[in-house]
Design an enzyme around this catalytic site. Structure first.
Site, PDB file in Angstrom:
ATOM      1  CG  HIS A  86      -0.665   0.100   2.023  1.00 45.50           C
ATOM      2  ND1 HIS A  86      -0.050  -0.710   3.511  1.00 45.50           N
ATOM      3  CD2 HIS A  86      -0.396   1.680   3.016  1.00 45.50           C
ATOM      4  CE1 HIS A  86       0.079  -0.125   4.657  1.00 45.50           C
ATOM      5  NE2 HIS A  86      -0.080   1.065   5.127  1.00 45.50           N
ATOM      6  CG  ASP A 228       0.219  -3.998   2.877  1.00 48.44           C
ATOM      7  OD1 ASP A 228       1.199  -3.708   1.977  1.00 48.44           O
ATOM      8  OD2 ASP A 228       0.179  -3.948   3.863  1.00 48.44           O
ATOM      9  CB  SER A 657       2.709   1.072   6.208  1.00 43.23           C
ATOM     10  OG  SER A 657       1.174   1.971   6.779  1.00 43.23           O
TER      11      SER A 657
END
Length: 722
Positions: A86, A228, A657
């Site tokens: 992402h 991810d 992240s």
């Protein structure tokens, strides 16, 4: 009252570094003084110098800031970088088309020459952290600057940082960037000397059915089953210096890179994470907690839900539209679910009461030390939060309901009468349209999606404004409600989307180049909307800004008291997109009575969720084949199952992240990509029983590179240790 005062004093006396559990986003330069002993007792095998050692190569040198809001890690001697899928989503999307859909199918560059450049993407590495508090104090005294609204801004501080650098390190060289930031509300200042690289190339990415498995439904949820990750590479000029993209550039030779653990981790193992967390507010007062829940979060939840439902309906009708709006939708839902989770945690654990205890300790200290300024600061904050409530609500309504949601509300406007006069030249008008208007309404804009979202948002915004202003006489005047009502009278919002010159180059050029065209331009529906929204937001912001200076001074005084009372080595500063570390252990949790969530998920869970009728849980055939054939290679668990995700008690937030999770030896065991829904309230108060970072088990990443993408050259490039 006397009993309450004594209890507060007792709580103050009992404060100790160990009281923070695993919470905290700590600064690397103080690792030895603050947490090293405890971390080593928990399983850390490294010294402080092996983690942070400016100029000499240490663990911290492998941690990078990826783009503007994510983290990544260097994992090879050739500048290979892992981050989240992402985090690289916008780049993957930009290279995708219906014919070459890397979002759907994944991407792998079999050679260096096949790696894809990404203009505008930067990666930065922190080279040094300097205590600049005294330097800034002397500088401010010298120039006579006393306004915290000036000297707490990063832009102003950057100029001060440049002067410091010239005086202490010499002339700025290529790629050096400086970030001087305020900590503890301006009681401390630290300067981060960074090197920024701008030739960053996409190397590999899994298909979205792996990288986004579960998508919005699973976002902020545990158990999770998402691969991810994405892979990029940093390139430099042949001499190793940062450089813009060139075919002659070569892979970075880093000072340090992370070895990758093929062994993985087990429940109870010590782990540490580093990254660039964005924003926390763990020094909130009780009234600030209420404001966050009742104003900021509730408005975001209500208005984003309306926007997302309208977007989703259009995205599901057409694959091309789905590609166009995938990143916008993901960005919206991410903060939406965060707000829901934060409000849940704050109410369940009564954050107001927790912050009241913090305030009571400070009030007791203020009285004991005869320092009334700390008590006065608390009282001032509480009073100002109440006074600004309606203005704060209006600001959030405009931000969430118009500025972020209605794309025409942000349409580019002609900036001045002089620019308007210049655009009377048809060629200049045509050039402005091509570069500015089409630069905004680009390939990721769809008029019909905007039409649908706009209709829904206009109705919701008007209702919300009426609700928060009911019975009040505002000190400001708003234009946008009148503009919206006028536009809504046009059936299907045709005035905006069918009649506006913004969607017709010939009409725009004709209007701008004609005598008196400025009137027609000013009355265009898109111009009217974009102008009124901007003007109202300025009006609201100006009214709110009347509180800013006193608020900043009160917050600084409050934190001055906290630092004095507890000691800087016992406190961690709120996150502000600067390099931090956090630590804890691999551990499951109990989300509610009689329910336990373990610390490890496997591909079994992927198959349980698999639904080819769902855009969030579908699988490509090759993924299914790998599972059914148990073609996991050496990456499987001893029981034969394929690990996917893990959770740890590390304290993270947005910006983490892509952060590397390392074991006690400093080997990469996972990549952080999310938090559990029950723990997002940790931005205000760490929740040891609930707070969990959701992390991609690096063994799943290795399996996907190995078995799905067939990325042999990358597998050979990595330093994998068993």
């Amino acid at each position: 009252m006397k009993r309450r005062y004594l209890l507060a004093l007792l709580a103050m006396v009992l404060v100790a570094p160990w009281a923070v559990a695993d919470g905290g986003m700590w600064m690397l330069q103080f690792l030895k003084q603050q947490n090293l002993k405890r971390m080593q007792e928990m399983g850390l095998k490294l010294s402080a110098e092996e983690i942070y050692n400016p100029g000499r190569g240490a663990l911290g040198d492998a941690v990078v800031q990826f783009g503007g809001g994510c983290t990544g890690e260097i994992v090879s001697s050739q500048g290979l970088v892992f981050t989240n899928h992402h985090c690289g989503y916008g780049e993957i999307q930009s290279h995708s088309s219906v014919e070459a859909n890397y979002l759907r199918d994944g991407f792998y560059a079999p050679t260096l020459g096949d790696e894809l450049p990404n203009p505008g993407l930067n990666v930065t590495i922190v080279e040094e952290i300097v205590d600049a508090t005294d330097y800034l104090s002397q500088y401010l005294e010298k120039v006579g600057e006393q306004d915290p609204l000036v000297y707490m801004r990063r832009g102003y501080l950057r100029k001060v940082a440049e002067q410091w650098y010239v005086e202490n390190r010499g002339a700025l060289t290529a790629g050096v960037t400086l970030d001087m930031a305020p900590f503890y509300e301006g009681n401390r200042y630290y300067l981060f000397v960074k090197k920024q690289y701008s030739d960053i190339r996409l190397v590999a990415a899994p298909p979205s059915c792996i990288g986004k498995f579960g998508a919005d439904t699973d976002n902020w949820e545990w158990p999770r089953h998402s691969g991810d990750f994405s892979v990029f590479r940093i390139y430099t000029a042949p001499d190793g210096s940062p450089a813009e993209y060139s075919a002659d550039n070569v892979p970075l030779k880093p000072k340090y890179y992370l070895k990758v653990s093929g062994k993985g981790v087990e429940e109870g193992d010590f782990v540490m994470m580093m990254g660039f967390p964005g924003t926390t507010n763990h020094f909130y007062t009780p009234s600030e907690v209420r404001e966050r829940l009742e104003v900021d979060n509730q408005i975001r939840i209500d208005l984003r839900k309306v926007r997302q439902e309208a977007m989703w309906e259009e995205m599901m009708k057409d694959e091309a539209v789905n590609i166009q709006y995938a990143a916008k939708y993901q960005g919206s839902t991410n903060a939406y679910k965060n707000a829901i989770g934060t409000s849940w945690a704050a109410r369940k654990k009564n954050f107001e009461a927790v912050k009241q205890e913090m305030v009571d300790r400070l009030l007791a200290y203020s009285k004991q030390q005869n320092k009334p300024e700390y008590a006065e600061a608390v009282a001032k904050i509480e009073a100002m939060v109440k006074e600004r409530a309606t203005l704060r609500a209006l600001a959030k309504i405009y931000e969430e309901g118009l500025w972020r949601a209605v794309e025409t509300a942000k349409a580019p406007l002609i900036k001045s009468d002089e620019e308007l006069r210049q655009l009377r030249d048809p060629q200049a008008a045509a050039k402005w349209y091509d570069e500015v208007v089409l630069g905004y309404f680009d390939k990721d804009y769809n008029k019909e999606v905007d039409r649908k979202v706009t209709a829904a948002m206009f109705e919701a915004v008007l209702k919300y404004i009426d609700r928060v202003t009911e019975g009040q006489e505002l000190s400001i005047q708003l234009q946008t409600p009148f503009t919206i009502r006028s536009l809504m009278e046009s059936k299907d919002l045709g005035a905006i989307f069918d009649e506006s010159i913004y969607f017709d180059k010939a009409k725009m050029v004709e209007v701008l180049s004609s005598e008196g065209g400025e009137v027609a331009y000013a009355l265009d529906p898109v111009t009217l909307l974009a102008f009124s929204v901007r003007e109202d937001m300025k009006t609201i912001s100006k009214a709110l800004s009347e509180y800013d200076r006193d608020f900043a001074l009160a917050r600084r005084t409050l934190l001055q008291g906290m630092l004095e009372m507890d000691g800087e080595m016992n406190l961690w500063p709120d996150a502000n997109l600067t390099l931090r570390y956090t630590f804890g252990q691999i551990k499951g949790y109990v989300p509610r009575d009689n329910v336990y969530y373990g610390a490890q998920t496997t591909m079994d869970g992927i198959m349980e969720k698999w639904d080819d009728e769902s855009p969030e849980f579908y699988l490509l055939p090759k993924v299914v084949d790998i599972y059914r054939n148990k073609d996991f290679g050496r990456w499987a668990l001893p029981n034969g199952k394929m690990p996917v995700n893990i959770v740890a008690t590390t304290h993270t937030t947005g910006g983490n992240s892509g952060s590397p999770l390392v074991n006690g030896k400093g080997e990469l065991v996972g990549i952080n990509f999310d938090r559990n829904w029950e723990g997002v309230g940790g931005d205000i108060e760490y929740l040891p029983d609930y707070q969990r970072s959701i992390i991609l088990d690096v063994r799943y990443l290795l399996m996907i590179l190995d078995k799905y993408l067939g990325a042999d050259r990358l597998m050979n490039e990595l330093d994998i240790v068993e």
